[in-house]
Design a protein around this motif. Structure first.
Motif, PDB file in Angstrom:
ATOM      1  N   ARG A 197       0.829  -1.209   0.000  1.00 39.30           N
ATOM      2  CA  ARG A 197       0.000   0.000   0.000  1.00 39.30           C
ATOM      3  C   ARG A 197       0.861   1.256   0.000  1.00 39.30           C
ATOM      4  O   ARG A 197       0.621   2.193  -0.774  1.00 39.30           O
ATOM      5  N   TYR A 198       1.862   1.278   0.879  1.00 44.27           N
ATOM      6  CA  TYR A 198       2.698   2.478   0.993  1.00 44.27           C
ATOM      7  C   TYR A 198       3.495   2.715  -0.289  1.00 44.27           C
ATOM      8  O   TYR A 198       3.557   3.840  -0.795  1.00 44.27           O
ATOM      9  N   ASN A 199       4.090   1.666  -0.803  1.00 43.34           N
ATOM     10  CA  ASN A 199       4.941   1.827  -1.977  1.00 43.34           C
ATOM     11  C   ASN A 199       4.157   2.126  -3.245  1.00 43.34           C
ATOM     12  O   ASN A 199       4.739   2.533  -4.250  1.00 43.34           O
ATOM     13  N   ASN A 200       2.853   1.947  -3.204  1.00 39.04           N
ATOM     14  CA  ASN A 200       2.001   2.316  -4.326  1.00 39.04           C
ATOM     15  C   ASN A 200       1.226   3.599  -4.038  1.00 39.04           C
ATOM     16  O   ASN A 200       0.215   3.876  -4.685  1.00 39.04           O
ATOM     17  N   SER A 201       1.726   4.394  -3.093  1.00 37.00           N
ATOM     18  CA  SER A 201       1.031   5.609  -2.681  1.00 37.00           C
ATOM     19  C   SER A 201       1.629   6.873  -3.290  1.00 37.00           C
ATOM     20  O   SER A 201       1.296   7.971  -2.857  1.00 37.00           O
ATOM     21  N   VAL A 202       2.491   6.742  -4.293  1.00 38.81           N
ATOM     22  CA  VAL A 202       3.181   7.920  -4.838  1.00 38.81           C
ATOM     23  C   VAL A 202       2.215   8.967  -5.377  1.00 38.81           C
ATOM     24  O   VAL A 202       2.543  10.151  -5.400  1.00 38.81           O
ATOM     25  N   ALA A 213      -1.658  12.064   3.162  1.00 38.61           N
ATOM     26  CA  ALA A 213      -2.198  10.700   3.129  1.00 38.61           C
ATOM     27  C   ALA A 213      -1.091   9.685   3.376  1.00 38.61           C
ATOM     28  O   ALA A 213      -1.294   8.701   4.099  1.00 38.61           O
ATOM     29  N   ARG A 214       0.080   9.908   2.789  1.00 37.51           N
ATOM     30  CA  ARG A 214       1.215   9.002   3.039  1.00 37.51           C
ATOM     31  C   ARG A 214       1.629   9.080   4.507  1.00 37.51           C
ATOM     32  O   ARG A 214       1.965   8.064   5.113  1.00 37.51           O
ATOM     33  N   HIS A 215       1.598  10.282   5.084  1.00 38.02           N
ATOM     34  CA  HIS A 215       1.926  10.437   6.505  1.00 38.02           C
ATOM     35  C   HIS A 215       0.957   9.620   7.351  1.00 38.02           C
ATOM     36  O   HIS A 215       1.358   8.979   8.332  1.00 38.02           O
ATOM     37  N   GLY A 216      -0.306   9.597   6.966  1.00 40.35           N
ATOM     38  CA  GLY A 216      -1.299   8.794   7.678  1.00 40.35           C
ATOM     39  C   GLY A 216      -0.984   7.313   7.620  1.00 40.35           C
ATOM     40  O   GLY A 216      -1.167   6.595   8.611  1.00 40.35           O
ATOM     41  N   LEU A 217      -0.503   6.835   6.484  1.00 35.17           N
ATOM     42  CA  LEU A 217      -0.097   5.430   6.373  1.00 35.17           C
ATOM     43  C   LEU A 217       1.069   5.122   7.318  1.00 35.17           C
ATOM     44  O   LEU A 217       1.105   4.066   7.947  1.00 35.17           O
ATOM     45  N   LEU A 218       2.017   6.053   7.412  1.00 38.92           N
ATOM     46  CA  LEU A 218       3.140   5.864   8.344  1.00 38.92           C
ATOM     47  C   LEU A 218       2.637   5.845   9.787  1.00 38.92           C
ATOM     48  O   LEU A 218       3.042   4.999  10.584  1.00 38.92           O
TER      49      LEU A 218
END
Length: 183
Positions: free
Chosen positions: A35-40, A46-51
């Motif tokens: 999920r993270y690596n496909n979040s570009v 939104a990426r910060h939320g995944l972290l």
């Protein structure tokens, strides 16, 4: 009562990473990494939320450019305004603490995972780990490798391609393989 393999891992003892509990957690982490690596395409918030959903802690303003790889994620803490460039690998069987305002270059590798030196013990599949701590305002140049058990002090600089095998004092500049304090 005997410790679980996860409890052994988290206390730095020899453990079997092949136990069902840890395998299940690694599988969940692989899904998160996908999920993270496909979040570009996502906004940085939104990426910060995944972290934040996966790491032990993540400060405001943290940017980690995908692709990013880790073992579990829940042992990683990153301070505010830290930037981690493409292709970082963090093997986090024990805590990895990265301070605030750090700059981490592309392809940096941070390892807590370790293996026994004794051949017979290593053949059993046992492994262990030692935590890594990186202070505030540290710059890790591209391709640097940080080995298990290392502490890097505040305001230190690790040159590109350096292999850090021992602690780095605050404010020091280290380069080479193994990394040594520069001049």
């Amino acid at each position: 009562m005997a410790l679980s393999e996860k409890q052994k891992m988290l206390t730095g003892q020899l453990y079997h990473a092949s136990c069902p509990q840890l395998q299940k957690e690694q599988a969940a982490n692989k899904q998160w990494m996908h999920r993270y690596n496909n979040s570009v395409e996502l906004l940085s918030q939104a990426r910060h939320g995944l972290l934040a959903e996966h790491f032990a802690s993540v400060g405001e303003g943290v940017v980690i450019r995908p692709p990013f790889y880790c073992d579990y994620g829940y042992n990683i803490s990153v301070g505010a305004n830290t930037f981690i460039n493409f292709n970082c690998v963090i093997l986090d069987v024990l805590p990895v603490r990265i301070g605030a305002d750090c700059q981490i270059g592309p392809a940096v590798q941070i390892y807590t995972a370790d293996h026994p030196l004794d051949l017979e013990v290593r053949r059993t599949g046992l492994e262990s780990g030692r935590p890594v701590s990186i202070g505030n305002n540290v710059w890790l140049g591209g391709g640097a490798i940080i080995l298990p058990g290392v502490t890097i002090g505040d305001n230190a600089v690790v040159g590109a391609g350096s292999v850090v095998t021992r602690d780095v004092p605050a404010g020091a500049v280290v380069v080479g393989n193994p990394a040594r304090v520069k001049g």
